[in-house]
Design a protein around this motif. Structure first.
Motif, short mmCIF file in Angstrom:
data_model
loop_
_atom_site.label_atom_id
_atom_site.label_comp_id
_atom_site.label_asym_id
_atom_site.label_seq_id
_atom_site.Cartn_x
_atom_site.Cartn_y
_atom_site.Cartn_z
N GLU A 21 -7.74 13.31 -3.26
CA GLU A 21 -8.53 13.21 -2.04
C GLU A 21 -9.28 11.89 -2.08
N VAL A 22 -9.11 11.09 -1.03
CA VAL A 22 -9.80 9.80 -0.90
C VAL A 22 -10.47 9.76 0.46
N ASN A 23 -11.76 9.48 0.48
CA ASN A 23 -12.50 9.41 1.75
C ASN A 23 -12.27 10.65 2.61
N SER A 24 -12.29 11.83 1.98
CA SER A 24 -12.10 13.13 2.65
C SER A 24 -10.69 13.33 3.20
N VAL A 25 -9.76 12.49 2.79
CA VAL A 25 -8.35 12.65 3.18
C VAL A 25 -7.60 13.23 1.98
N SER A 26 -7.07 14.44 2.15
CA SER A 26 -6.35 15.11 1.08
C SER A 26 -4.84 14.93 1.25
N TYR A 27 -4.16 14.64 0.16
CA TYR A 27 -2.70 14.51 0.19
C TYR A 27 -2.18 14.54 -1.24
N TYR A 28 -0.87 14.46 -1.38
CA TYR A 28 -0.30 14.40 -2.72
C TYR A 28 0.86 13.43 -2.75
N PHE A 29 1.19 13.01 -3.96
CA PHE A 29 2.35 12.18 -4.19
C PHE A 29 2.94 12.57 -5.54
N TYR A 30 4.11 12.06 -5.83
CA TYR A 30 4.78 12.37 -7.10
C TYR A 30 4.87 11.13 -7.97
N THR A 31 4.74 11.32 -9.28
CA THR A 31 4.95 10.24 -10.23
C THR A 31 6.07 10.64 -11.19
#
Length: 196
Positions: A21-31
């Motif tokens: 979560e960055v600046n109240s924006v939630s998301y995901y990614f894969y590494t």
């Protein structure tokens, strides 16, 4: 030695989902192995995203160059930007496509060595460039961004101070109308450059 800006077909895949979560924006990614920042949102990218200022929705096209596994581009998609994401690493592109598709985000994700396959112009180019690829490639990415920015376009990037941020800023001032360090923390510098 293998680097994240090369394509290694011998590395075993170990995909990990990173929820953030960055600046109240939630998301995901894969590494994955062979891709920058295994298993986490790296500090430099997080600081870049927290510092990134934009005028939305009047201007909203964005290029995430050297996108890696996609934390910048996916964040921008969540904000409503029209996003192109490019990288030379095929594994990174696969991870970016997987995460955007699952989150029902529409991005144009494609392979490109720097600006080789990039023809458009953008309101923003945002990047955590691959410093270890060497100064020549770094400067190609940073200095040639001006040719892919619209009028009044803005380049945002993160560079570590010990990896030459001060000299890069000095050289950028020969190319861009304005160049400024917008934030500094733990040795990372967030650089903003504009063209008129």
């Amino acid at each position: 030695m293998e680097h994240y800006f090369t394509n290694s077909y011998s590395l075993k895949s170990e995909i990990v989902r990173v929820d953030t979560e960055v600046n109240s924006v939630s998301y995901y990614f894969y590494t994955d192995n062979g891709v920058f920042s295994k298993g986490e949102l790296d500090f430099g990218t997080e600081l870049l995203l927290k510092t990134f200022k934009y005028t939305y929705p009047q201007e909203k096209s964005l290029l995430d160059i050297g996108c890696g596994c996609g934390p910048i581009g996916i964040y921008a998609l969540k904000l409503g930007f029209t996003v192109d994401m490019s990288d030379i690493n095929k594994r990174a592109l696969h991870l970016s496509r997987m995460a955007t598709k699952e989150q029902k985000l529409d991005a144009n994700i494609f392979e490109s060595d720097a600006y080789e396959n990039i023809n458009g112009k953008y309101d923003y180019i945002v990047s955590n460039p691959p410093i270890r690829v060497g100064k020549e490639k770094l400067y190609e990415i940073v200095m040639n961004a001006k040719d892919h920015l619209k009028s009044n376009g803005v380049l945002w990037l993160v560079v570590r101070k010990k990896q030459g941020a001060d000299s890069l800023v000095k050289d950028m001032k020969q190319v861009y109308n304005t160049v400024s360090i917008e934030n500094k923390k733990k040795g990372f510098c967030i650089i903003k450059a504009t063209i008129s």
